[in-house]
Design an enzyme around this catalytic site. Structure first.
Site, PDB file in Angstrom:
ATOM      1  N   THR C  62       0.804  -1.275  -0.100  1.00 49.33           N
ATOM      2  CA  THR C  62       0.011   0.016   0.080  1.00 49.33           C
ATOM      3  C   THR C  62       0.807   1.241   0.077  1.00 49.33           C
ATOM      4  O   THR C  62       1.929   1.204   0.659  1.00 49.33           O
ATOM      5  CB  THR C  62      -1.157   0.167   1.111  1.00 49.33           C
ATOM      6  OG1 THR C  62      -1.928   1.145   0.886  1.00 49.33           O
ATOM      7  CG2 THR C  62      -0.553  -0.119   2.527  1.00 49.33           C
ATOM      8  N   GLU C  63       0.711   2.085  -0.815  1.00 49.20           N
ATOM      9  CA  GLU C  63       1.513   3.335  -0.948  1.00 49.20           C
ATOM     10  C   GLU C  63       1.711   4.263  -0.117  1.00 49.20           C
ATOM     11  O   GLU C  63       2.762   5.121   0.072  1.00 49.20           O
ATOM     12  CB  GLU C  63       1.151   4.108  -2.429  1.00 49.20           C
ATOM     13  CG  GLU C  63      -0.300   4.508  -2.486  1.00 49.20           C
ATOM     14  CD  GLU C  63      -1.184   3.703  -3.028  1.00 49.20           C
ATOM     15  OE1 GLU C  63      -1.319   2.779  -2.813  1.00 49.20           O
ATOM     16  OE2 GLU C  63      -2.154   4.513  -3.795  1.00 49.20           O
ATOM     17  N   ASN C  64       0.891   4.157   0.840  1.00 47.72           N
ATOM     18  CA  ASN C  64       1.070   4.694   2.325  1.00 47.72           C
ATOM     19  C   ASN C  64       2.107   4.245   3.037  1.00 47.72           C
ATOM     20  O   ASN C  64       2.168   4.706   4.295  1.00 47.72           O
ATOM     21  CB  ASN C  64      -0.314   5.247   2.873  1.00 47.72           C
ATOM     22  CG  ASN C  64      -1.035   4.077   3.223  1.00 47.72           C
ATOM     23  OD1 ASN C  64      -1.197   3.189   2.317  1.00 47.72           O
ATOM     24  ND2 ASN C  64      -1.894   4.049   4.245  1.00 47.72           N
ATOM     25  N   SER C 104       8.324   4.502  -0.088  1.00 45.60           N
ATOM     26  CA  SER C 104       7.265   3.792  -0.647  1.00 45.60           C
ATOM     27  C   SER C 104       7.055   3.986  -2.173  1.00 45.60           C
ATOM     28  O   SER C 104       6.965   3.118  -2.981  1.00 45.60           O
ATOM     29  CB  SER C 104       5.988   4.062  -0.054  1.00 45.60           C
ATOM     30  OG  SER C 104       5.052   3.309  -0.494  1.00 45.60           O
TER      31      SER C 104
END
Lengths: 223, 228, 228, 223
Positions: C62-64, C104
């Site tokens: 997840t990009e967070n 990320s």
């Protein structure tokens, strides 16, 4: 998917002649000696080696150089009190050398791992190491354009790894390992400990397993 | 960071000097503000650490990935995974942190360090630094972190002997050795005198065992005086 | 990563279809190779996660700032410090890791993810993606991670309805909506058919409840057939 | 030197009108709500805010916007189900907006903190967000030149801090905090816990204290 290799030789399997090999470590801290020894045994040649130094004494990187396997070294500091293997090869014109400021070496590999095409860097402006490179003034400061350094393979040393390939390091042995792991198509880590899945706290993982292709356990003298 | 210079002190100290290396290290240490983040270069600059007071709040950075570096390690404290940039085993102080090489040099390049202390072959009046290569045609080039350090602190202090073995001044109008960085040095500490460089040229802060006039005679430079 | 396509399967499935959203998610899940690192976009693509087998070795990004994301959190497992990119509370699987936003997105931009699944307004035959902006003059522009995701995986799969509400095809020769990324999509999953795009144009992999000819009649495109 | 402030208001002291303020958080995770509230009380105006979103509901960033203190927002995703404060200001022409892809937002701040003058980035090539920007083909791939985003101040949320300013985060609340801390002249962190010097393992520090100027303890609902 990370492979847990049984031996260092299995871990370095398939490294091709002509590869660019990123080799971790700063002095002996973080130096993947067992993987370098395995690479010597494996036999790949015509290599381009990217590392901070160019070998010390007769072991590790120096032994790889002495075996005639390295065409070119990209490093920040080849000349050391005991770098006689490199020194002799260089003076005999048997090895190429690209000297890169230490921070640029790290940042150029970081760029490779991060998909950055090039970056304007203030280091080395006005010095011989910037000669022939594009320069630009941005917001009143001068910069040199630097390109990424991609590896075909990275050989690194770490403290512990899990079956996902997640890695943690010890103290200043961390140095180039985390950066090189991101910059190579295939990353191979020798670790002092292989731990069970779930044994590494997700908050403290330094190199996520996505960057690590193979790990092998190698007993080391530090804990 | 602003370096505060005490203006009412005597410039010429004829009663002592030239300084020993240890006294030079002490002179540098005295000028590093409390609470600074500092990188001490390999070799002579490392000695500055011996003169930093533990309650100064000064934090040492080593470019191989650490803040909060302690003194050299001895005996059982030696850990091969914990060294300084000179590959000498060191110790860890409370509040230390470790990070990788890209983060460590980002910290330097990004201007977060207050002071860096380096050795030099030559420094020019405008603060150009030459400390990585003698220019000898048979020398194997090796730069290490020299260029990164040169541009990587708010203030770069140089510690060096004022004259080379052949008697040539090392504080010069223009460097003849290959450069490490442009206009990056702010202060030069030598056995004979301490100088400010850059901006308006060379300013003498203090002399040790010599007069400003004597120095001027041996250096091919205009010398200003601090506070004048 | 090479996507292996089974060549001996029937292309036209007239007995079922159009697919439900859940069946589309299942179709996507089936094509993700075991052991892949995968990012599932916000919205419909998130449903793909429900169809990934726990022993597939597939790891969700997840990009967070997380790898090893587990299913949505419920009840006491809800932790406001642990969400996916859609800000929905999620869980952590063994072997997970956390990292900051720059790391990320470096991971994505650097091409380390194998598959990313996204929704779309339009996809062109050469794989251009439009999924962030309708082009409406009064719309407030908001891109989030759409452009980073579009260029940030070895393969980008799109899940979308094949036709807009007004009946216009969303798989087109050339996107008319503002672009998210150029030539980045490799596969398009719709309720009526699955397509390969890019390179040599649009290839039909499977149809559901319709024939290739019927599809060709509704799309302004040359359609190739897989394996032909 | 890191200051341990006694109140959030003391922590935000001295923020000037016209400042660029980097605000951490992704959704509520890592959002420094107490610091934003303190900034509203402190009174600085004509601010440029850099954050992933542009406020939700009526609190935090939305309240700062509603108070008329923000001239411009640089963010990746302003439009949300409850971003009505921003939406109204934007539609009324009372606030400027620069939309930046989320990864570019992070990387541009990383560049600011790392002394990089500019970088060639593949994200957004051929899209409206690359219009007017320099592009270049490097090694067969197209890139857009992106510039650093420097902050005068960063307001971030973290899990724990020590008297050196070293910080650790919790789970995905880490998000933009570590990057923003490097990119601002003054970094102010609200932390759920202040621990004694030596209580944070040096191996797990995420933000070294060199990047942190002030910390303040704020009780938060997560552990």
């Amino acid at each position: 998917m990370t492979l847990i290799a049984q031996t260092a030789l299995e871990a370095v399997e398939g490294i091709k002649d002509g590869s660019t090999v990123l080799v971790g470590g700063f002095g002996m801290a973080g130096m993947p000696v067992a993987l370098i020894d395995a690479l010597i045994e494996q036999g790949a040649t015509d290599l381009e080696v990217v590392s901070n130094n160019a070998g010390n004494g007769d072991t590790g990187l120096a032994a790889l150089l002495a075996a005639g396997r390295v065409r070119k070294v990209i490093c920040s500091f080849p000349r050391q009190s005991d770098s006689y293997v490199f020194d002799d090869l260089y003076r005999a014109g048997k090895i190429e050398l690209e000297v890169v400021p230490q921070g640029n070496l790290a940042e150029r590999m970081r760029a490779a791992g991060a998909g950055i095409g090039a970056f304007f860097c203030p280091t080395g402006v006005g010095t011989p190491l910037a000669e022939g490179k594009e320069t630009r003034t941005i917001d009143g400061r001068d910069y040199v354009l630097e390109l990424p350094i991609h590896g075909d393979v990275a050989l690194i040393g770490a403290h512990a790894g899990d079956p996902m390939g997640n890695l943690v390091y010890r103290k200043t042995a961390r140095n180039f390992g985390p950066v090189m792991a991101t910059a190579a198509a295939t990353t191979i880590a020798q670790v002092s400990h292989i731990v069970a899945l779930g044994d590494l706290d997700p908050e403290v993982v330094v190199t996520p397993g996505i960057f690590v292709d193979r790990i092998v356990h190698v007993a080391q003298e530090t804990p | 960071m602003t370096i505060t210079v005490t203006l009412d002190r005597t410039i010429e100290h004829l009663d002592r000097g030239p300084l020993t290396r240890d006294e030079m290290a002490q002179a540098v240490a005295r000028d590093i503000p409390d609470g600074s983040f500092v990188n001490l270069g390999i070799g002579q600059p490392t000695q500055v650490g011996d003169h930093l007071s533990p309650d100064s709040g000064i934090v040492l950075h080593t470019e191989n990935g650490m803040l909060g570096m302690g003194p050299a390690a001895t005996g059982d404290d030696i850990d091969t995974d914990l060294t300084n940039a000179g590959k000498v085993p060191v110790t860890e102080l409370p509040g230390a942190s470790y990070f990788h090489h890209a983060d460590s040099f980002a910290m330097m390049r990004g201007g977060h360090l207050d002071v860096c202390v380096l050795g030099a072959f030559q420094v020019s009046e405008r603060g150009d630094l030459a400390n990585w290569h003698t220019g000898a045609p048979d020398a194997i080039p090796a730069v290490g972190g020299a260029m990164d350090l040169a541009i990587g602190a708010k203030d770069v202090f140089v510690m060096m002997s004022l004259f080379a073995k052949d008697g040539a001044p090392k504080l010069v109008r223009k460097c003849t050795y290959p450069l490490t960085g442009l206009a990056c040095v702010s202060r030069v500490y030598t056995e004979h005198a301490t100088f400010l460089v850059g901006g308006s040229g060379v300013t003498v802060v203090e002399t040790f065992g010599t007069t400003v006039d004597e120095l001027a005679g041996r250096l091919d430079l205009e010398l200003g005086l601090i506070g004048s």
